[in-house]
Design a protein around this motif. Structure first.
Motif, mmCIF file in Angstrom:
data_model
loop_
_atom_site.group_PDB
_atom_site.id
_atom_site.type_symbol
_atom_site.label_atom_id
_atom_site.label_comp_id
_atom_site.label_asym_id
_atom_site.label_seq_id
_atom_site.Cartn_x
_atom_site.Cartn_y
_atom_site.Cartn_z
ATOM 1 N N GLY A 93 2.631 18.368 74.151
ATOM 2 C CA GLY A 93 2.533 17.726 75.577
ATOM 3 C C GLY A 93 1.819 19.084 76.622
ATOM 4 N N TYR A 94 1.781 19.909 76.132
ATOM 5 C CA TYR A 94 1.272 21.125 76.828
ATOM 6 C C TYR A 94 -0.271 21.001 76.990
ATOM 7 C CZ TYR A 94 5.754 23.958 76.738
ATOM 8 O OH TYR A 94 7.028 24.428 76.907
ATOM 9 N N LYS A 95 -0.895 21.187 78.124
ATOM 10 C CA LYS A 95 -2.373 20.840 78.040
ATOM 11 C C LYS A 95 -2.950 21.395 79.617
ATOM 12 C CE LYS A 95 -2.077 16.106 80.204
ATOM 13 N NZ LYS A 95 -2.679 14.651 80.152
ATOM 14 N N ALA A 96 -4.011 21.702 79.754
ATOM 15 C CA ALA A 96 -4.959 22.232 80.858
ATOM 16 C C ALA A 96 -5.996 21.301 81.293
ATOM 17 C CB ALA A 96 -5.318 23.755 80.627
ATOM 18 N N VAL A 97 -6.217 20.969 82.673
ATOM 19 C CA VAL A 97 -7.402 20.327 82.981
ATOM 20 C C VAL A 97 -7.836 20.786 84.168
ATOM 21 C CG1 VAL A 97 -8.291 18.104 83.663
ATOM 22 C CG2 VAL A 97 -6.267 18.094 82.111
ATOM 23 N N VAL A 98 -9.173 20.979 84.347
ATOM 24 C CA VAL A 98 -9.719 21.525 85.370
ATOM 25 C C VAL A 98 -10.127 20.375 86.368
ATOM 26 C CG1 VAL A 98 -11.535 22.941 86.429
ATOM 27 C CG2 VAL A 98 -10.587 23.553 84.336
ATOM 28 N N SER A 99 -9.719 20.466 87.459
ATOM 29 C CA SER A 99 -9.853 19.430 88.625
ATOM 30 C C SER A 99 -10.304 19.974 90.049
ATOM 31 C CB SER A 99 -8.889 18.433 88.830
ATOM 32 O OG SER A 99 -7.773 18.959 89.194
ATOM 33 N N GLY A 100 -11.678 19.886 90.174
ATOM 34 C CA GLY A 100 -12.102 20.528 91.373
ATOM 35 C C GLY A 100 -11.994 21.850 91.575
ATOM 36 N N LYS A 101 -11.489 22.593 92.534
ATOM 37 C CA LYS A 101 -11.162 24.061 92.458
ATOM 38 C C LYS A 101 -9.793 24.296 91.897
ATOM 39 C CE LYS A 101 -14.402 24.986 96.084
ATOM 40 N NZ LYS A 101 -15.395 25.912 95.649
ATOM 41 N N ASN A 102 -8.856 23.757 91.363
ATOM 42 C CA ASN A 102 -7.880 23.818 90.820
ATOM 43 C C ASN A 102 -7.751 23.679 89.076
ATOM 44 O OD1 ASN A 102 -6.560 24.307 93.463
ATOM 45 N ND2 ASN A 102 -6.430 22.090 93.719
ATOM 46 N N LEU A 103 -6.787 24.530 88.719
ATOM 47 C CA LEU A 103 -6.379 24.050 87.141
ATOM 48 C C LEU A 103 -5.075 23.340 87.218
ATOM 49 C CD1 LEU A 103 -7.289 24.733 84.177
ATOM 50 C CD2 LEU A 103 -5.703 26.839 84.633
ATOM 51 N N GLN A 104 -4.892 22.235 86.694
ATOM 52 C CA GLN A 104 -3.708 21.537 86.384
ATOM 53 C C GLN A 104 -3.236 21.787 85.103
ATOM 54 O OE1 GLN A 104 -3.379 20.357 89.769
ATOM 55 N NE2 GLN A 104 -2.390 19.019 88.809
ATOM 56 N N LEU A 105 -2.023 22.435 85.206
ATOM 57 C CA LEU A 105 -1.259 22.613 83.733
ATOM 58 C C LEU A 105 -0.015 21.940 83.551
ATOM 59 C CD1 LEU A 105 -1.840 26.633 84.502
ATOM 60 C CD2 LEU A 105 -2.826 25.347 82.485
ATOM 61 N N SER A 106 0.204 21.329 82.428
ATOM 62 C CA SER A 106 1.225 20.553 82.010
ATOM 63 C C SER A 106 2.025 21.695 80.938
ATOM 64 C CB SER A 106 0.989 19.287 81.353
ATOM 65 O OG SER A 106 0.433 18.498 82.215
ATOM 66 N N LEU A 107 3.110 22.237 81.250
ATOM 67 C CA LEU A 107 3.712 23.461 80.535
ATOM 68 C C LEU A 107 5.061 23.016 80.340
ATOM 69 C CD1 LEU A 107 1.904 26.356 82.422
ATOM 70 C CD2 LEU A 107 1.336 25.378 80.210
ATOM 71 N N GLY A 108 5.503 21.872 80.443
ATOM 72 C CA GLY A 108 7.091 21.535 79.914
ATOM 73 C C GLY A 108 7.895 21.497 81.269
ATOM 74 N N TYR A 109 7.231 21.848 82.102
ATOM 75 C CA TYR A 109 8.259 21.771 83.295
ATOM 76 C C TYR A 109 8.369 20.365 83.978
ATOM 77 C CZ TYR A 109 7.593 26.769 83.830
ATOM 78 O OH TYR A 109 7.625 27.972 83.273
ATOM 79 N N SER A 110 9.310 19.989 84.794
ATOM 80 C CA SER A 110 9.301 18.724 85.405
ATOM 81 C C SER A 110 8.369 18.252 86.237
ATOM 82 C CB SER A 110 10.677 18.544 86.283
ATOM 83 O OG SER A 110 10.551 19.416 87.162
ATOM 84 N N HIS A 111 7.452 19.118 86.550
ATOM 85 C CA HIS A 111 5.986 18.973 87.373
ATOM 86 C C HIS A 111 5.020 19.623 86.758
ATOM 87 C CE1 HIS A 111 7.856 22.785 88.583
ATOM 88 N NE2 HIS A 111 6.632 23.179 89.085
ATOM 89 N N ASP A 112 3.831 19.274 86.954
ATOM 90 C CA ASP A 112 2.373 20.063 86.744
ATOM 91 C C ASP A 112 2.361 21.266 87.675
ATOM 92 O OD1 ASP A 112 2.066 17.908 84.750
ATOM 93 O OD2 ASP A 112 0.295 17.168 85.880
ATOM 94 N N VAL A 113 2.054 21.940 87.064
ATOM 95 C CA VAL A 113 1.604 23.603 87.806
ATOM 96 C C VAL A 113 0.408 23.418 88.345
ATOM 97 C CG1 VAL A 113 1.550 25.843 87.698
ATOM 98 C CG2 VAL A 113 3.323 24.734 86.365
ATOM 99 N N THR A 114 -0.248 23.508 89.656
ATOM 100 C CA THR A 114 -1.463 23.511 90.087
ATOM 101 C C THR A 114 -1.700 25.239 90.384
ATOM 102 O OG1 THR A 114 -1.223 21.725 91.187
ATOM 103 C CG2 THR A 114 -3.210 22.808 91.665
ATOM 104 N N PHE A 115 -2.991 25.660 89.644
ATOM 105 C CA PHE A 115 -3.342 26.961 89.834
ATOM 106 C C PHE A 115 -4.675 26.914 90.396
ATOM 107 C CE2 PHE A 115 -5.505 30.940 88.512
ATOM 108 C CZ PHE A 115 -4.646 31.814 88.622
ATOM 109 N N PRO A 116 -4.937 27.425 91.813
ATOM 110 C CA PRO A 116 -5.985 27.411 92.566
ATOM 111 C C PRO A 116 -7.043 28.542 91.944
ATOM 112 C CG PRO A 116 -4.387 28.757 93.694
ATOM 113 C CD PRO A 116 -3.604 28.110 92.576
ATOM 114 N N ILE A 117 -8.200 28.052 91.572
ATOM 115 C CA ILE A 117 -9.160 29.206 90.956
ATOM 116 C C ILE A 117 -9.688 30.020 92.162
ATOM 117 C CG2 ILE A 117 -11.289 29.131 89.721
ATOM 118 C CD1 ILE A 117 -10.763 26.297 88.616
ATOM 119 N N PRO A 118 -9.604 31.284 91.714
ATOM 120 C CA PRO A 118 -9.975 32.225 92.767
ATOM 121 C C PRO A 118 -11.583 32.233 93.110
ATOM 122 C CG PRO A 118 -8.871 33.637 90.941
ATOM 123 C CD PRO A 118 -8.981 31.956 90.490
ATOM 124 N N ALA A 119 -12.045 32.761 94.109
ATOM 125 C CA ALA A 119 -13.379 32.837 94.161
ATOM 126 C C ALA A 119 -14.023 33.826 93.153
ATOM 127 C CB ALA A 119 -13.809 33.433 95.782
#
Length: 177
Positions: A93-119
């Motif tokens: 169930g772990y996965k990564a998806v790039v959406s716009g200027k963010n990286l959405q990560l499903s890493l087994g937590y109760s919520h998805d982790v949003t990582f902002p992509i730096p300039a």
């Protein structure tokens, strides 16, 4: 004597370099980078080569000599070829998806982790379990990869988590009955 510091940095075709005092700026097809060398070394540009020499024979000057040469080489490599770092995601169930200027990560937590992509950094997810980080600044590419890996480092029992491509995870044996 620094074996790395002795070698001059060769400027390839299509890259222009400018040295003004301690300031070095390099411009190439992928962008422009600059660096201010420490006062313990002197930088000279001649014959499409940048040479770094220590000022004096102090321990600090010798330490800065090789480091400065490596940083200048990374500037030249970055503006001509760029740098890339790959990450692998392991776990059900772990996965990564790039959406716009963010990286959405499903890493087994109760919520998805949003990582902002730096300039200055480009992140791609060719597969849901792979992340590719590219950019012209080697330090920034490595730092971004380390921050993403730190969101869920690989654990030693099942190997689940985010790891560098090719990284060996020492596995531990679980409990015995």
């Amino acid at each position: 004597m620094s074996r790395i510091g002795k070698k001059p940095v060769v400027i390839p075709a299509g890259v222009t370099a400018k040295v003004e005092g301690q300031s070095i700026s390099v411009k190439g097809g992928k962008g422009e980078l600059s660096f201010i060398a420490p006062d313990h070394v002197s930088v000279a540009f001649a014959d499409s080569k940048i040479a770094v020499t220590p000022r004096g024979d102090s321990k600090q000057a010798r330490a800065m000599w090789g480091m400065t040469r490596s940083i200048v080489n990374n500037l030249v490599t970055g503006v001509s070829k760029g740098f890339e770092r790959k990450l692998e995601i392991t776990g059900v169930g772990y996965k990564a998806v790039v959406s716009g200027k963010n990286l959405q990560l499903s890493l087994g937590y109760s919520h998805d982790v949003t990582f902002p992509i730096p300039a200055g950094i480009a992140i791609a997810a060719p597969k849901p379990t792979e992340i590719s980080i590219t950019g012209i600044d080697k330090r920034q590419v490595g730092q971004t990869a380390a921050e993403i890996r730190a969101l869920r480092p690989p654990e030693p029992y099942k190997g689940k988590g985010v790891r560098y491509a090719g990284e060996f995870i020492f596995r531990k044996e679980g409990k015995k009955k």
